[in-house]
Design a protein around this motif. Structure first.
Motif, PDB file in Angstrom:
ATOM      1  N   LYS A  74      62.890 -61.049  92.617  1.00  0.00           N
ATOM      2  CA  LYS A  74      64.280 -60.801  92.232  1.00  0.00           C
ATOM      3  C   LYS A  74      64.711 -61.752  91.115  1.00  0.00           C
ATOM      4  CE  LYS A  74      65.757 -58.872  96.654  1.00  0.00           C
ATOM      5  NZ  LYS A  74      66.740 -58.920  97.769  1.00  0.00           N
ATOM      6  N   ILE A  75      64.230 -62.987  91.180  1.00  0.00           N
ATOM      7  CA  ILE A  75      64.537 -63.942  90.113  1.00  0.00           C
ATOM      8  C   ILE A  75      63.945 -63.450  88.796  1.00  0.00           C
ATOM      9  CG2 ILE A  75      64.169 -66.305  89.299  1.00  0.00           C
ATOM     10  CD1 ILE A  75      64.000 -67.145  92.272  1.00  0.00           C
ATOM     11  N   THR A  76      62.701 -62.999  88.859  1.00  0.00           N
ATOM     12  CA  THR A  76      62.018 -62.515  87.661  1.00  0.00           C
ATOM     13  C   THR A  76      62.726 -61.296  87.082  1.00  0.00           C
ATOM     14  OG1 THR A  76      59.900 -63.320  88.516  1.00  0.00           O
ATOM     15  CG2 THR A  76      59.817 -61.689  86.758  1.00  0.00           C
ATOM     16  N   ALA A  77      63.133 -60.373  87.945  1.00  0.00           N
ATOM     17  CA  ALA A  77      63.823 -59.169  87.473  1.00  0.00           C
ATOM     18  C   ALA A  77      65.135 -59.520  86.788  1.00  0.00           C
ATOM     19  CB  ALA A  77      64.073 -58.222  88.640  1.00  0.00           C
ATOM     20  N   THR A  78      65.886 -60.453  87.367  1.00  0.00           N
ATOM     21  CA  THR A  78      67.173 -60.841  86.793  1.00  0.00           C
ATOM     22  C   THR A  78      66.975 -61.524  85.439  1.00  0.00           C
ATOM     23  OG1 THR A  78      68.040 -61.120  89.042  1.00  0.00           O
ATOM     24  CG2 THR A  78      69.307 -62.104  87.249  1.00  0.00           C
ATOM     25  N   ARG A  79      66.008 -62.410  85.359  1.00  0.00           N
ATOM     26  CA  ARG A  79      65.701 -63.046  84.070  1.00  0.00           C
ATOM     27  C   ARG A  79      65.221 -62.011  83.056  1.00  0.00           C
ATOM     28  NH1 ARG A  79      62.609 -68.269  86.660  1.00  0.00           N
ATOM     29  NH2 ARG A  79      64.430 -69.670  86.756  1.00  0.00           N
ATOM     30  N   GLY A  80      64.493 -61.020  83.553  1.00  0.00           N
ATOM     31  CA  GLY A  80      63.969 -59.998  82.667  1.00  0.00           C
ATOM     32  C   GLY A  80      65.046 -59.197  81.967  1.00  0.00           C
ATOM     33  N   TYR A  81      66.241 -59.142  82.553  1.00  0.00           N
ATOM     34  CA  TYR A  81      67.354 -58.446  81.923  1.00  0.00           C
ATOM     35  C   TYR A  81      68.116 -59.350  80.944  1.00  0.00           C
ATOM     36  CZ  TYR A  81      66.635 -54.781  85.404  1.00  0.00           C
ATOM     37  OH  TYR A  81      66.097 -53.776  86.172  1.00  0.00           O
ATOM     38  N   GLY A  82      67.640 -60.595  80.777  1.00  0.00           N
ATOM     39  CA  GLY A  82      68.214 -61.469  79.761  1.00  0.00           C
ATOM     40  C   GLY A  82      69.188 -62.509  80.255  1.00  0.00           C
ATOM     41  N   ALA A  83      69.391 -62.588  81.578  1.00  0.00           N
ATOM     42  CA  ALA A  83      70.353 -63.551  82.110  1.00  0.00           C
ATOM     43  C   ALA A  83      69.724 -64.927  82.269  1.00  0.00           C
ATOM     44  CB  ALA A  83      70.888 -63.075  83.463  1.00  0.00           C
ATOM     45  N   THR A  84      70.574 -65.956  82.245  1.00  0.00           N
ATOM     46  CA  THR A  84      70.166 -67.304  82.606  1.00  0.00           C
ATOM     47  C   THR A  84      70.312 -67.447  84.109  1.00  0.00           C
ATOM     48  OG1 THR A  84      70.896 -68.228  80.495  1.00  0.00           O
ATOM     49  CG2 THR A  84      70.654 -69.763  82.330  1.00  0.00           C
ATOM     50  N   VAL A  85      69.228 -67.749  84.784  1.00  0.00           N
ATOM     51  CA  VAL A  85      69.249 -67.864  86.236  1.00  0.00           C
ATOM     52  C   VAL A  85      69.291 -69.332  86.634  1.00  0.00           C
ATOM     53  CG1 VAL A  85      67.998 -67.425  88.379  1.00  0.00           C
ATOM     54  CG2 VAL A  85      68.054 -65.682  86.588  1.00  0.00           C
ATOM     55  N   VAL A  86      70.253 -69.680  87.474  1.00  0.00           N
ATOM     56  CA  VAL A  86      70.377 -71.023  88.025  1.00  0.00           C
ATOM     57  C   VAL A  86      70.111 -70.933  89.519  1.00  0.00           C
ATOM     58  CG1 VAL A  86      71.923 -72.975  88.443  1.00  0.00           C
ATOM     59  CG2 VAL A  86      72.058 -71.714  86.284  1.00  0.00           C
ATOM     60  N   LEU A  87      69.145 -71.694  90.007  1.00  0.00           N
ATOM     61  CA  LEU A  87      68.851 -71.728  91.438  1.00  0.00           C
ATOM     62  C   LEU A  87      69.558 -72.927  92.048  1.00  0.00           C
ATOM     63  CD1 LEU A  87      65.028 -70.916  91.362  1.00  0.00           C
ATOM     64  CD2 LEU A  87      66.943 -69.343  91.674  1.00  0.00           C
ATOM     65  N   SER A  88      70.380 -72.646  93.079  1.00  0.00           N
ATOM     66  CA  SER A  88      71.159 -73.733  93.667  1.00  0.00           C
ATOM     67  C   SER A  88      71.448 -73.454  95.137  1.00  0.00           C
ATOM     68  CB  SER A  88      72.481 -73.894  92.920  1.00  0.00           C
ATOM     69  OG  SER A  88      73.268 -74.927  93.480  1.00  0.00           O
ATOM     70  N   GLY A  89      71.131 -74.417  95.990  1.00  0.00           N
ATOM     71  CA  GLY A  89      71.463 -74.323  97.404  1.00  0.00           C
ATOM     72  C   GLY A  89      70.518 -73.438  98.182  1.00  0.00           C
ATOM     73  N   ASP A  90      70.656 -73.535  99.487  1.00  0.00           N
ATOM     74  CA  ASP A  90      69.819 -72.736 100.383  1.00  0.00           C
ATOM     75  C   ASP A  90      70.487 -71.448 100.822  1.00  0.00           C
ATOM     76  OD1 ASP A  90      67.702 -74.559 100.364  1.00  0.00           O
ATOM     77  OD2 ASP A  90      68.615 -75.755 101.961  1.00  0.00           O
TER      78      ASP A  90
END
Length: 409
Positions: A109-125
Motif C-alpha cells: 500500500k505504501i508503494t502504491a501510494t508513492r507510485g501515484y506521486g505522493a510524499t508518504v510519511v510513516l508515523s506511529g503505530d
C-alpha cells in the motif's frame, strides 16, 4: 436542522467527476439472489483505478480547492484506499500531496501510494497517531486537510454511487451500504432519499467496530480487535455524517467476522470478483439477516477490492472447511508396509480427493511400532466427508478431526 449536503450537491458532484472517475457496472447477481432470497444487484466500485470508491469524494474535494490552496498542497491520513485516492487524483491535477500512514502499513500500500506521486510519511503505530502527525504537518506547512469522510465535498462525491445505481434500476427497494466513518452511507442516503423517498438505506458495520451503531442508538460501545474489514474499523465517526445517518438511515446491521469472510468468498467464487472485507460487508448483512431482505430489490455496494492475495487464499480454505468440503484428519496407524496406500486408496475409492499427507514416526506420543498419519482431502459436502470417515473407522482406523487452517498453513 438542515443536513450538510443536498441532492443538488450530489448531482453537481456527479457532473464534476464525469469522465475522471469510472462509472462502474451495476449488475444483477442471480446466484446471490438465490442464496439470500432477495433480488440482488451489485455496484462494482472495486473496479476504480485505485480499487475503491474513495476516488469519488477525494476528487470532488480536490476540485473545490482554490488556486492558492492547490499551490499549498494537501495532506491526508490513511492506511489504504483514501490514501491512494488522494494521491492518484492529486497527481492528475498537479497538486502536491502528502500522505501520513501508520508505520505498520503493508509495504504494497505504501508503494502504491508513492507510485501515484505522493510524499508518504510513516508515523506511529496506529491511525490515531498518524492523524496527530498529519495535523501537525498541516499546521506547520499550511497543507489543506482532505478528511476521509467528515467533509461535505467528500460526502457528496461518495453519494454519486447512489445516483448511478438508481439510474440503472429505479425500482430498487433498498440500498445496503458499508459504514466506517460514514462518508459513503451519508452521501448515498442523501442522494437516494432525494430521488426516491420510499427507498430504504441500511448500513452495516463489523461487530468489532460498532461506532456508528452506538452513536445512533446512543449506547456505549467498545471498538477494537483484529478485523478482516479494516476499511470500516473506525472508532470515531464524523459529526456531519452522524447527523445524516441519524436522519435518513433506517438501521445498521452488525456483521460477524465469519459472515464477512463468507461474503468475500462468495464474491470470489460466485461473482468472480475480489472484495476486501469492507467491500463485502453489504453482502455480509444479507447473510446475517436474510429475512429482513427476502423478496426485496436490493442494491449492494462492493466498495473496495484491495485485499492481500494471501488473505484471500486463507479465506477460501477456511470457507471450504466450514462447508465440510475440505477435511483434515489424524489417524494413528500401525507402522507396517501398505497402510498409507490402504488409507489413501479407500479415500479415493469413495471419491475423496487427497490434497496433503504427512506421515510421522518420530513423535514421542506415538508408539515405537506405530505412526501418525495426517490427511487433508476434498469432499463434495459435509455428508460425503462423514461417509469417508465412517468407512475409515469401520476398517479399524481411529480418526481425529483437525483444524484445516493449521494443517494447510
Amino acid at each position: 436542522m438542515p443536513l450538510p449536503i443536498t441532492l443538488a450537491d450530489v448531482q453537481d458532484a456527479a457532473r464534476l467527476i464525469d469522465g475522471a472517475v469510472l462509472r462502474t457496472p451495476f449488475l444483477p447477481a442471480p446466484k446471490l439472489s438465490a442464496l439470500t432470497g432477495a433480488t440482488v444487484s451489485v455496484k462494482y466500485d472495486n473496479l476504480q483505478v485505485t480499487g475503491a470508491f474513495k476516488e469519488r469524494g477525494a476528487l470532488v474535494k480536490l476540485l473545490s480547492l482554490t488556486a492558492e490552496e492547490r499551490a499549498r498542497g494537501v495532506i491526508a491520513m490513511s492506511a489504504g484506499n483514501h490514501a491512494q485516492a488522494v494521491a492518484y487524483h492529486a497527481g492528475r491535477l498537479g497538486i502536491p500531496a502528502t500522505i501520513v500512514m501508520p508505520e505498520p502499513t503493508p509495504f504494497v500500500k505504501i508503494t502504491a501510494t508513492r507510485g501515484y506521486g505522493a510524499t508518504v510519511v510513516l508515523s506511529g503505530d496506529t491511525l490515531v497517531e498518524a492523524k496527530a502527525e498529519a495535523q501537525r504537518l498541516s499546521e506547520e506547512h499550511g497543507f489543506v486537510w482532505v478528511h476521509p469522510f467528515d467533509d461535505p465535498h467528500v460526502m457528496r462525491g461518495q453519494g454519486t454511487i447512489a445516483l448511478e445505481m438508481l439510474a440503472e434500476d429505479p425500482d430498487l427497494d433498498c440500498l445496503v451500504v458499508p459504514v466506517g466513518g460514514g462518508g459513503l452511507i451519508s452521501g448515498m442516503a442523501v442522494a437516494a432519499k432525494g430521488l426516491k423517498p420510499s427507498i430504504s438505506v441500511i448500513g452495516v458495520e463489523t461487530r468489532l467496530y460498532p461506532a456508528m451503531w452506538g452513536a445512533i442508538k446512543q449506547e456505549s460501545v467498545t471498538c477494537g480487535g483484529p478485523t478482516i474489514a479494516e476499511g470500516i474499523a473506525v472508532r470515531d465517526v464524523g459529526d456531519l455524517t452522524r447527523t445524516v445517518v441519524a436522519e435518513l438511515v433506517e438501521d445498521i446491521i452488525l456483521a460477524e467476522e465469519s459472515a464477512i469472510e463468507r461474503a468475500i468468498n462468495l464474491f470470489l467464487t460466485q461473482q468472480k470478483t475480489l472484495a476486501e472485507g469492507a467491500g463485502a460487508a453489504g453482502l455480509a448483512a444479507l447473510l446475517t439477516d436474510p429475512a429482513r431482505f427476502a423478496g426485496r430489490r436490493v442494491g449492494l455496494v462492493l466498495c473496495g477490492g484491495n485485499i492481500d492475495p494471501r488473505l484471500v487464499s486463507s479465506i477460501v480454505v477456511r470457507e471450504l472447511a466450514r462447508d465440510g468440503r475440505l477435511l483434515a484428519i489424524r489417524i494413528d496407524t500401525p507402522d507396517r508396509p501398505g497402510v498409507l496406500g490402504e488409507i489413501t486408496t479407500l479415500i479415493g475409492r469413495l471419491q475423496g480427493n487427497v490434497v496433503d499427507v504427512s506421515h510421522h514416526r518420530l513423535f514421542l506420543n506415538v508408539p515405537a511400532k506405530g505412526a501418525t498419519l495426517d490427511v487433508t482431502f476434498e469432499t463434495f459436502d459435509a455428508a460425503h466427508g462423514q461417509k469417508i470417515i465412517s468407512a475409515l473407522e469401520a476398517r479399524g482406523f481411529p480418526v481425529r478431526p483437525m483444524n484445516v487452517a493449521e494443517v494447510m498453513a
